[in-house]
Design a protein around this motif. Sequence first.
Motif, mmCIF file in Angstrom:
data_model
loop_
_atom_site.group_PDB
_atom_site.id
_atom_site.type_symbol
_atom_site.label_atom_id
_atom_site.label_comp_id
_atom_site.label_asym_id
_atom_site.label_seq_id
_atom_site.Cartn_x
_atom_site.Cartn_y
_atom_site.Cartn_z
ATOM 1 N N GLY A 82 0.795 -1.219 0.000
ATOM 2 C CA GLY A 82 0.000 0.000 0.000
ATOM 3 C C GLY A 82 0.830 1.273 0.000
ATOM 4 O O GLY A 82 0.284 2.370 0.045
ATOM 5 N N GLY A 83 2.159 1.121 -0.032
ATOM 6 C CA GLY A 83 3.027 2.279 -0.098
ATOM 7 C C GLY A 83 3.495 2.818 1.245
ATOM 8 O O GLY A 83 4.191 3.827 1.303
ATOM 9 N N ASP A 84 3.126 2.157 2.335
ATOM 10 C CA ASP A 84 3.526 2.601 3.679
ATOM 11 C C ASP A 84 4.802 1.876 4.095
ATOM 12 O O ASP A 84 4.775 0.914 4.865
ATOM 13 C CB ASP A 84 2.387 2.339 4.672
ATOM 14 C CG ASP A 84 2.705 2.794 6.082
ATOM 15 O OD1 ASP A 84 3.763 3.432 6.301
ATOM 16 O OD2 ASP A 84 1.883 2.505 6.978
ATOM 17 N N ARG A 85 5.927 2.322 3.561
ATOM 18 C CA ARG A 85 7.211 1.665 3.846
ATOM 19 C C ARG A 85 7.569 1.736 5.323
ATOM 20 O O ARG A 85 8.045 0.759 5.890
ATOM 21 C CB ARG A 85 8.319 2.290 3.007
ATOM 22 C CG ARG A 85 8.225 1.959 1.541
ATOM 23 C CD ARG A 85 9.217 2.766 0.730
ATOM 24 N NE ARG A 85 9.130 2.410 -0.669
ATOM 25 C CZ ARG A 85 9.961 1.562 -1.273
ATOM 26 N NH1 ARG A 85 10.943 1.012 -0.610
ATOM 27 N NH2 ARG A 85 9.812 1.280 -2.545
ATOM 28 N N ARG A 86 7.356 2.888 5.938
ATOM 29 C CA ARG A 86 7.690 3.024 7.363
ATOM 30 C C ARG A 86 6.838 2.101 8.221
ATOM 31 O O ARG A 86 7.334 1.458 9.141
ATOM 32 C CB ARG A 86 7.523 4.466 7.818
ATOM 33 C CG ARG A 86 8.607 5.364 7.298
ATOM 34 C CD ARG A 86 8.481 6.745 7.853
ATOM 35 N NE ARG A 86 9.518 7.591 7.291
ATOM 36 C CZ ARG A 86 9.695 8.830 7.614
ATOM 37 N NH1 ARG A 86 8.900 9.418 8.488
ATOM 38 N NH2 ARG A 86 10.664 9.531 7.070
ATOM 39 N N GLY A 87 5.547 2.044 7.923
ATOM 40 C CA GLY A 87 4.669 1.146 8.657
ATOM 41 C C GLY A 87 5.064 -0.306 8.460
ATOM 42 O O GLY A 87 5.029 -1.113 9.392
ATOM 43 N N ALA A 88 5.445 -0.640 7.231
ATOM 44 C CA ALA A 88 5.897 -2.002 6.940
ATOM 45 C C ALA A 88 7.155 -2.314 7.738
ATOM 46 O O ALA A 88 7.264 -3.386 8.350
ATOM 47 C CB ALA A 88 6.162 -2.168 5.448
ATOM 48 N N LEU A 89 8.098 -1.374 7.771
ATOM 49 C CA LEU A 89 9.343 -1.603 8.510
ATOM 50 C C LEU A 89 9.097 -1.755 10.010
ATOM 51 O O LEU A 89 9.764 -2.557 10.672
ATOM 52 C CB LEU A 89 10.337 -0.486 8.226
ATOM 53 C CG LEU A 89 10.961 -0.537 6.823
ATOM 54 C CD1 LEU A 89 11.680 0.765 6.505
ATOM 55 C CD2 LEU A 89 11.895 -1.736 6.692
ATOM 56 N N ARG A 90 8.130 -1.016 10.544
ATOM 57 C CA ARG A 90 7.798 -1.184 11.972
ATOM 58 C C ARG A 90 7.286 -2.601 12.252
ATOM 59 O O ARG A 90 7.688 -3.238 13.217
ATOM 60 C CB ARG A 90 6.765 -0.145 12.409
ATOM 61 C CG ARG A 90 7.339 1.242 12.633
ATOM 62 C CD ARG A 90 6.358 2.163 13.333
ATOM 63 N NE ARG A 90 5.085 2.273 12.638
ATOM 64 C CZ ARG A 90 4.824 3.155 11.681
ATOM 65 N NH1 ARG A 90 5.740 4.009 11.289
ATOM 66 N NH2 ARG A 90 3.624 3.191 11.119
ATOM 67 N N MET A 91 6.404 -3.087 11.375
ATOM 68 C CA MET A 91 5.863 -4.433 11.587
ATOM 69 C C MET A 91 6.929 -5.485 11.302
ATOM 70 O O MET A 91 6.970 -6.518 11.973
ATOM 71 C CB MET A 91 4.629 -4.664 10.722
ATOM 72 C CG MET A 91 3.948 -5.992 10.990
ATOM 73 S SD MET A 91 3.492 -6.310 12.737
ATOM 74 C CE MET A 91 2.192 -5.107 12.978
ATOM 75 N N ILE A 92 7.804 -5.244 10.348
ATOM 76 C CA ILE A 92 8.905 -6.169 10.086
ATOM 77 C C ILE A 92 9.791 -6.271 11.315
ATOM 78 O O ILE A 92 10.182 -7.373 11.720
ATOM 79 C CB ILE A 92 9.709 -5.710 8.850
ATOM 80 C CG1 ILE A 92 8.879 -5.945 7.581
ATOM 81 C CG2 ILE A 92 11.058 -6.418 8.764
ATOM 82 C CD1 ILE A 92 9.412 -5.241 6.344
ATOM 83 N N SER A 93 10.088 -5.145 11.944
ATOM 84 C CA SER A 93 10.896 -5.158 13.172
ATOM 85 C C SER A 93 10.206 -5.949 14.274
ATOM 86 O O SER A 93 10.850 -6.731 14.984
ATOM 87 C CB SER A 93 11.167 -3.731 13.647
ATOM 88 O OG SER A 93 11.997 -3.067 12.744
ATOM 89 N N GLU A 94 8.904 -5.746 14.402
ATOM 90 C CA GLU A 94 8.151 -6.493 15.412
ATOM 91 C C GLU A 94 8.191 -7.987 15.108
ATOM 92 O O GLU A 94 8.397 -8.810 16.004
ATOM 93 C CB GLU A 94 6.705 -6.005 15.463
ATOM 94 C CG GLU A 94 5.872 -6.694 16.517
ATOM 95 C CD GLU A 94 4.469 -6.139 16.609
ATOM 96 O OE1 GLU A 94 3.536 -6.951 16.813
ATOM 97 O OE2 GLU A 94 4.283 -4.911 16.500
ATOM 98 N N TYR A 95 7.997 -8.325 13.831
ATOM 99 C CA TYR A 95 8.045 -9.731 13.438
ATOM 100 C C TYR A 95 9.390 -10.341 13.817
ATOM 101 O O TYR A 95 9.449 -11.412 14.425
ATOM 102 C CB TYR A 95 7.797 -9.891 11.936
ATOM 103 C CG TYR A 95 7.898 -11.331 11.493
ATOM 104 C CD1 TYR A 95 6.768 -12.121 11.406
ATOM 105 C CD2 TYR A 95 9.130 -11.920 11.222
ATOM 106 C CE1 TYR A 95 6.857 -13.459 11.041
ATOM 107 C CE2 TYR A 95 9.230 -13.244 10.858
ATOM 108 C CZ TYR A 95 8.096 -14.012 10.766
ATOM 109 O OH TYR A 95 8.201 -15.337 10.428
ATOM 110 N N LEU A 96 10.473 -9.666 13.436
ATOM 111 C CA LEU A 96 11.810 -10.205 13.691
ATOM 112 C C LEU A 96 12.113 -10.301 15.185
ATOM 113 O O LEU A 96 12.809 -11.220 15.620
ATOM 114 C CB LEU A 96 12.866 -9.354 12.984
ATOM 115 C CG LEU A 96 12.828 -9.448 11.454
ATOM 116 C CD1 LEU A 96 13.748 -8.412 10.841
ATOM 117 C CD2 LEU A 96 13.182 -10.848 10.995
#
Length: 87
Positions: free
Chosen positions: A42-56
């Motif tokens: 959806g174009g929300d790179r920052r939001g994606a990176l926050r959830m990626i960090s949480e996932y990791l």
Amino acid sequence: TQDVEKRWAAAEIDLAWFIAARPGHPRAEEARYRVALGRFQGGDRRGALRMISEYLREHPDGQYRVRIERLRRAALDPPSAKPGKTD
């Protein structure tokens, strides 16, 4: 596309609620991956990176680890970068 965006927004709310309510549930791992992917698409790179960090943080050896790492690299690439281009 507005209809798809509305459906994704509703799905993300549901997934976020599920993650908050049941963070240790076996399907929370997939929910975190799906939220990260949806945000990125959806174009929300920052939001994606926050959830990626949480996932990791929560699933360092998770079943979506390879996909999350690929997604992380894509989210960190400059938006103008073309896939496969190397300098």
